[in-house]
Design an enzyme around this catalytic site. Structure first.
Site, PDB file in Angstrom:
ATOM      1  N   LYS A 185     -74.526   0.773  52.808  1.00 35.09           N
ATOM      2  CA  LYS A 185     -75.162  -0.075  53.913  1.00 35.09           C
ATOM      3  C   LYS A 185     -75.659  -1.411  53.506  1.00 35.09           C
ATOM      4  O   LYS A 185     -75.489  -2.424  54.231  1.00 35.09           O
ATOM      5  CB  LYS A 185     -76.489   0.688  53.944  1.00 35.09           C
ATOM      6  CG  LYS A 185     -76.557   2.089  54.313  1.00 35.09           C
ATOM      7  CD  LYS A 185     -77.848   2.638  54.440  1.00 35.09           C
ATOM      8  CE  LYS A 185     -78.727   2.951  53.192  1.00 35.09           C
ATOM      9  NZ  LYS A 185     -78.170   3.464  52.128  1.00 35.09           N
ATOM     10  N   ARG A 195     -86.779   6.543  55.394  1.00 34.42           N
ATOM     11  CA  ARG A 195     -86.106   7.378  54.585  1.00 34.42           C
ATOM     12  C   ARG A 195     -86.632   8.861  54.731  1.00 34.42           C
ATOM     13  O   ARG A 195     -86.114   9.777  54.203  1.00 34.42           O
ATOM     14  CB  ARG A 195     -86.514   7.387  53.408  1.00 34.42           C
ATOM     15  CG  ARG A 195     -85.904   6.539  52.162  1.00 34.42           C
ATOM     16  CD  ARG A 195     -84.465   6.390  52.161  1.00 34.42           C
ATOM     17  NE  ARG A 195     -83.814   6.334  50.681  1.00 34.42           N
ATOM     18  CZ  ARG A 195     -83.633   5.068  49.960  1.00 34.42           C
ATOM     19  NH1 ARG A 195     -83.817   3.905  50.940  1.00 34.42           N
ATOM     20  NH2 ARG A 195     -83.001   5.077  48.841  1.00 34.42           N
ATOM     21  N   ARG A 233     -70.926   1.665  40.581  1.00 33.16           N
ATOM     22  CA  ARG A 233     -71.462   0.592  41.074  1.00 33.16           C
ATOM     23  C   ARG A 233     -72.206  -0.423  40.154  1.00 33.16           C
ATOM     24  O   ARG A 233     -72.743   0.153  39.342  1.00 33.16           O
ATOM     25  CB  ARG A 233     -72.511   1.069  42.149  1.00 33.16           C
ATOM     26  CG  ARG A 233     -73.324  -0.236  42.865  1.00 33.16           C
ATOM     27  CD  ARG A 233     -73.865   0.155  44.249  1.00 33.16           C
ATOM     28  NE  ARG A 233     -75.067   0.995  44.007  1.00 33.16           N
ATOM     29  CZ  ARG A 233     -75.846   1.478  44.879  1.00 33.16           C
ATOM     30  NH1 ARG A 233     -75.750   1.194  46.209  1.00 33.16           N
ATOM     31  NH2 ARG A 233     -77.205   2.008  44.823  1.00 33.16           N
ATOM     32  N   ARG A 281     -77.681  -0.349  37.731  1.00 31.16           N
ATOM     33  CA  ARG A 281     -79.172   0.130  38.062  1.00 31.16           C
ATOM     34  C   ARG A 281     -79.382   1.181  37.333  1.00 31.16           C
ATOM     35  O   ARG A 281     -78.458   2.266  37.221  1.00 31.16           O
ATOM     36  CB  ARG A 281     -79.368   0.364  39.698  1.00 31.16           C
ATOM     37  CG  ARG A 281     -79.366  -1.073  40.431  1.00 31.16           C
ATOM     38  CD  ARG A 281     -79.190  -0.675  41.745  1.00 31.16           C
ATOM     39  NE  ARG A 281     -80.037   0.403  42.478  1.00 31.16           N
ATOM     40  CZ  ARG A 281     -80.137   0.810  43.708  1.00 31.16           C
ATOM     41  NH1 ARG A 281     -79.433  -0.231  44.728  1.00 31.16           N
ATOM     42  NH2 ARG A 281     -80.829   1.705  44.006  1.00 31.16           N
ATOM     43  N   ARG A 284     -81.014  11.726  43.908  1.00 32.15           N
ATOM     44  CA  ARG A 284     -81.060  10.879  44.957  1.00 32.15           C
ATOM     45  C   ARG A 284     -80.545  11.419  46.096  1.00 32.15           C
ATOM     46  O   ARG A 284     -80.777  11.465  47.137  1.00 32.15           O
ATOM     47  CB  ARG A 284     -80.507   9.673  44.589  1.00 32.15           C
ATOM     48  CG  ARG A 284     -81.493   8.759  43.770  1.00 32.15           C
ATOM     49  CD  ARG A 284     -80.684   7.429  42.962  1.00 32.15           C
ATOM     50  NE  ARG A 284     -80.576   6.378  44.139  1.00 32.15           N
ATOM     51  CZ  ARG A 284     -79.648   5.306  43.997  1.00 32.15           C
ATOM     52  NH1 ARG A 284     -78.761   5.372  43.156  1.00 32.15           N
ATOM     53  NH2 ARG A 284     -79.702   4.642  45.126  1.00 32.15           N
TER      54      ARG A 284
HETATM   55  P1  AMP Z   1     -82.422   1.819  47.470  1.00 29.17           P
HETATM   56  O1  AMP Z   1     -81.763   0.616  46.996  1.00 29.17           O
HETATM   57  O2  AMP Z   1     -82.222   1.965  49.063  1.00 29.17           O
HETATM   58  O3  AMP Z   1     -81.353   3.086  47.231  1.00 29.17           O
HETATM   59  O4  AMP Z   1     -83.569   2.383  46.948  1.00 29.17           O
HETATM   60  C1  AMP Z   1     -83.810   2.619  45.760  1.00 29.17           C
HETATM   61  C2  AMP Z   1     -85.317   3.438  45.304  1.00 29.17           C
HETATM   62  O5  AMP Z   1     -86.333   2.887  46.011  1.00 29.17           O
HETATM   63  C3  AMP Z   1     -85.233   4.910  46.152  1.00 29.17           C
HETATM   64  O6  AMP Z   1     -84.443   5.925  45.278  1.00 29.17           O
HETATM   65  C4  AMP Z   1     -86.563   5.154  46.244  1.00 29.17           C
HETATM   66  O7  AMP Z   1     -87.125   5.586  45.186  1.00 29.17           O
HETATM   67  C5  AMP Z   1     -87.083   3.776  46.569  1.00 29.17           C
HETATM   68  N1  AMP Z   1     -87.273   3.530  47.923  1.00 29.17           N
HETATM   69  C6  AMP Z   1     -86.481   2.671  48.796  1.00 29.17           C
HETATM   70  N2  AMP Z   1     -86.700   2.821  49.946  1.00 29.17           N
HETATM   71  C7  AMP Z   1     -87.585   3.817  50.261  1.00 29.17           C
HETATM   72  C8  AMP Z   1     -88.457   4.263  51.409  1.00 29.17           C
HETATM   73  N3  AMP Z   1     -87.996   3.746  52.636  1.00 29.17           N
HETATM   74  N4  AMP Z   1     -89.334   5.187  51.024  1.00 29.17           N
HETATM   75  C9  AMP Z   1     -89.541   5.527  49.782  1.00 29.17           C
HETATM   76  N5  AMP Z   1     -88.778   5.209  48.688  1.00 29.17           N
HETATM   77  C10 AMP Z   1     -87.875   4.287  49.019  1.00 29.17           C
END
Ligand code: AMP
Length: 208
Positions: A13, A88, A127, A154, A165
């Site tokens: 994405k 989410r 990654r 990360r 996740r």
């Molecule tokens: P991402 O970079 O989108 O994979 O997000 C990394 C982490 O941020 C996720 O594993 C969640 O802990 C938190 N996070 C990101 N977006 C959301 C969301 N919309 N709702 C809740 N937690 C989020």
């Protein structure tokens, strides 16, 4: 144009979003990036969010919803936005719909970047992300191919967190595919290909 990007962590994405920003100037709103910045800057939000993120769990809805509401009210997002990593779960999706309708706006498209789970696991494990510009690369990039910055893994891309996740994605986020299908705005691209090829389909799906 107002877009939601859907797909498992590591589906690509962010990579597609970076290209759309480059070519069409849509505001890219990545809740993951906003939360990581809050953690890095040690803000109150960052302190509250960190433990959830480290575990690969979702940060409580209200914290993320407030963050998105604030970001959507900024000038660039009024012209059109691309939400990446939000919503989410169903609560967030319903809240987004009502917030947008209160602003007299609506979503034009929910784009699912579809990638099989075994490919996702391989991708997330290798990654690497640039500390300076956020470029998303792989373990073979010693330095960032875009800005020369330091590439790092990360914390939540480490094997023990990846499993959680993906479980969270399956349980909480994947039902949104049917949610947006029901609204008639779902588009699907096959994300298990070279990013350039995925981008061709992404633009086609968005009518760009
Ligand atoms: P991402 O970079 O989108 O994979 O997000 C990394 C982490 O941020 C996720 O594993 C969640 O802990 C938190 N996070 C990101 N977006 C959301 C969301 N919309 N709702 C809740 N937690 C989020």
């Amino acid at each position: 144009m107002n877009i939601v990007l859907l797909g498992a962590p590591g589906a690509g994405k962010g990579t597609q979003a970076q290209r759309l920003v480059r070519d069409f100037g849509l505001a890219h709103i990545s809740t993951g990036d906003l939360l990581r910045a809050a953690v890095k800057n040690g803000t109150e939000l960052g302190v509250q969010a960190k433990a959830y993120m480290d575990a690969g769990d979702l940060v409580p809805d209200q914290l993320v919803i407030d963050l998105v509401k604030e970001r959507l009210s900024e000038d660039d997002a009024r012209e059109g936005f691309m939400l990446d990593g939000f919503p989410r779960n169903t609560v967030q999706a319903v809240t987004l719909d009502s917030e947008l309708s209160a602003l007299g706006r609506e979503l034009d498209c929910a784009l699912l970047v579809d990638v099989p789970f075994d490919v996702i696991i391989r991708r997330l494990s290798s990654r690497r992300t640039c500390r300076s510009c956020g470029h998303i690369g792989t373990a073979s990039d010693e330095t960032c191919p875009v800005c020369g910055g330091e590439m790092y893994q990360r914390d939540d891309d480490k094997p023990e967190t990846i499993k959680n996740r993906l479980a969270v994605y399956e349980k909480s986020t994947s039902p949104l595919v049917e949610y947006y299908r029901g609204q008639g705005i779902l588009k699907i691209v096959d994300g298990d290909r070279d990013p350039d090829e995925v981008y061709v389909d992404t633009k086609k799906a968005l009518g760009l």
